[in-house]
Scaffold this active site. Structure first.
Site, short mmCIF file in Angstrom:
data_model
loop_
_atom_site.label_atom_id
_atom_site.label_comp_id
_atom_site.label_asym_id
_atom_site.label_seq_id
_atom_site.Cartn_x
_atom_site.Cartn_y
_atom_site.Cartn_z
N HIS A 266 34.62 29.67 31.89
CA HIS A 266 33.35 30.31 31.54
C HIS A 266 33.57 31.79 31.30
CE1 HIS A 266 33.77 31.18 35.81
NE2 HIS A 266 32.93 32.18 35.66
N ASP B 100 31.41 35.38 32.34
CA ASP B 100 30.35 35.70 33.28
C ASP B 100 29.05 36.09 32.58
OD1 ASP B 100 31.82 35.17 35.57
OD2 ASP B 100 32.64 37.20 35.64
N HIS C 106 37.55 32.66 31.92
CA HIS C 106 38.27 32.59 33.19
C HIS C 106 37.74 31.43 34.02
CE1 HIS C 106 34.71 34.94 34.19
NE2 HIS C 106 34.84 34.50 35.43
N ARG D 132 32.74 41.19 43.67
CA ARG D 132 32.72 41.44 42.22
C ARG D 132 31.57 42.35 41.83
NH1 ARG D 132 30.93 36.64 38.50
NH2 ARG D 132 29.11 37.96 38.07
FE LIG Z 1 33.20 34.01 36.76
#
Ligand SMILES: [Fe+2]
Length: 291
Positions: free
Chosen positions: A117, A119, A266, A281
């Protein structure tokens, strides 16, 4: 691009993979970078798509401050993984620090990250980049895999590229989560990210380069029967992620890894069953609709 010296002149760069990605050594990201160094890092990011900085033991504030240099940050939407406004905590532990049971709701929530996917592709203004800090990393699992959709696009025949022009995908987080478990997410959170359309081929504004823009969050292709569209997306993601195209990152403690969500796919290789994996993150917000 910045003025003056190129990133190669200013920074110590080492390729992560023959096709994309670079490690940058010699910087301490706990303190603000001077403008020239920051611009060199930005150039490297736009050119190489994935950047690795080793040995960066950052507080959340230092992590946020570094991230903000690249643009506005997305605010976290999903409370199951959000200790504060800007930090998305990807952790297979409970509040007491114990590794989650295999059927824990939060673990199931993390499983969605195992699909290829990019983000926040399910947002109308999808993420520009993500910056992930390895707080506690397992020794031999929980890798993060990357594939460049720019490389994949450039490797296509002219005819194939032409056939994709004008195609649009519908990205829907409710769809990708529904493949796992949605019980950790509230209806209000789900309602805040209704399905959105983005082109299958997009342009990367800083470089003008085109890339594919596909993601596990794509529910269907506009104008195609649903199942046919899903097979089509699966085939395109398969093209992007052939083994020779994939960089697999084996984490070391305090690695800081950032990637360009406009042109990189990723996935997390696993949510470890026994070892702790704790990542923080930040997400750099996109700068406008996808073109
Ligand atoms: Fe991700």
């Amino acid at each position: 691009m910045s003025d003056g010296a190129s990133d190669g002149d200013m920074l110590k760069l080492k390729p992560l993979h023959p096709l994309f990605g670079a490690e940058i050594a010699g910087l301490d990201l706990r303190n603000p970078l001077d403008d020239a160094t920051f611009n060199a890092v930005l150039d490297a990011f736009n050119t190489h798509s994935v950047l690795l900085f080793r040995n960066q033991e950052l507080s959340d504030k230092q992590h946020v401050d570094f991230s903000r240099r690249f643009g506005e940050l997305e605010e976290t939407t999903f409370s199951i993984a959000a200790p504060n406004r800007y930090i998305y905590r990807l952790a297979n532990v409970d509040d007491d620090g114990n590794v989650l049971e295999m059927d824990a709701v939060k673990r199931l929530f993390l499983e969605v990250n195992g699909r290829w996917h990019t983000d926040s592709s399910f947002r109308a203004n999808p993420a520009l980049g993500s910056i992930l800090s390895g707080k506690e990393v397992p020794s031999n699992e929980g890798d993060t895999c990357f594939a460049s959709m720019r490389v994949a696009y450039e490797a296509m025949s002219e005819g194939r590229r032409k056939s994709l022009e004008g195609m649009r995908g519908v990205h829907n987080y409710a769809y990708s989560l529904s493949l796992f478990d949605t019980s950790g997410v509230t209806q209000e959170e789900m309602d805040s990210v209704p399905p959105v359309e983005h082109p299958i081929v997009r342009m990367h504004p800083p470089t003008g380069k085109k890339s594919l823009y596909v993601s596990g969050h794509i529910e269907r292709i506009v104008g195609m029967p649903v199942e046919e569209g899903r097979l089509f997306v699966k085939e395109l993601i398969g093209w992007c992620t052939r083994p020779e195209y994939v960089y697999t990152h084996r984490w070391q403690q305090h690695d800081l890894l950032m990637w360009d969500n406009r042109c990189v796919l990723h996935r997390a290789s696993s949510v470890p069953a026994k070892q702790k994996r704790i990542m923080h993150r930040t997400t750099i917000a996109g700068q406008g609709p996808v073109e």
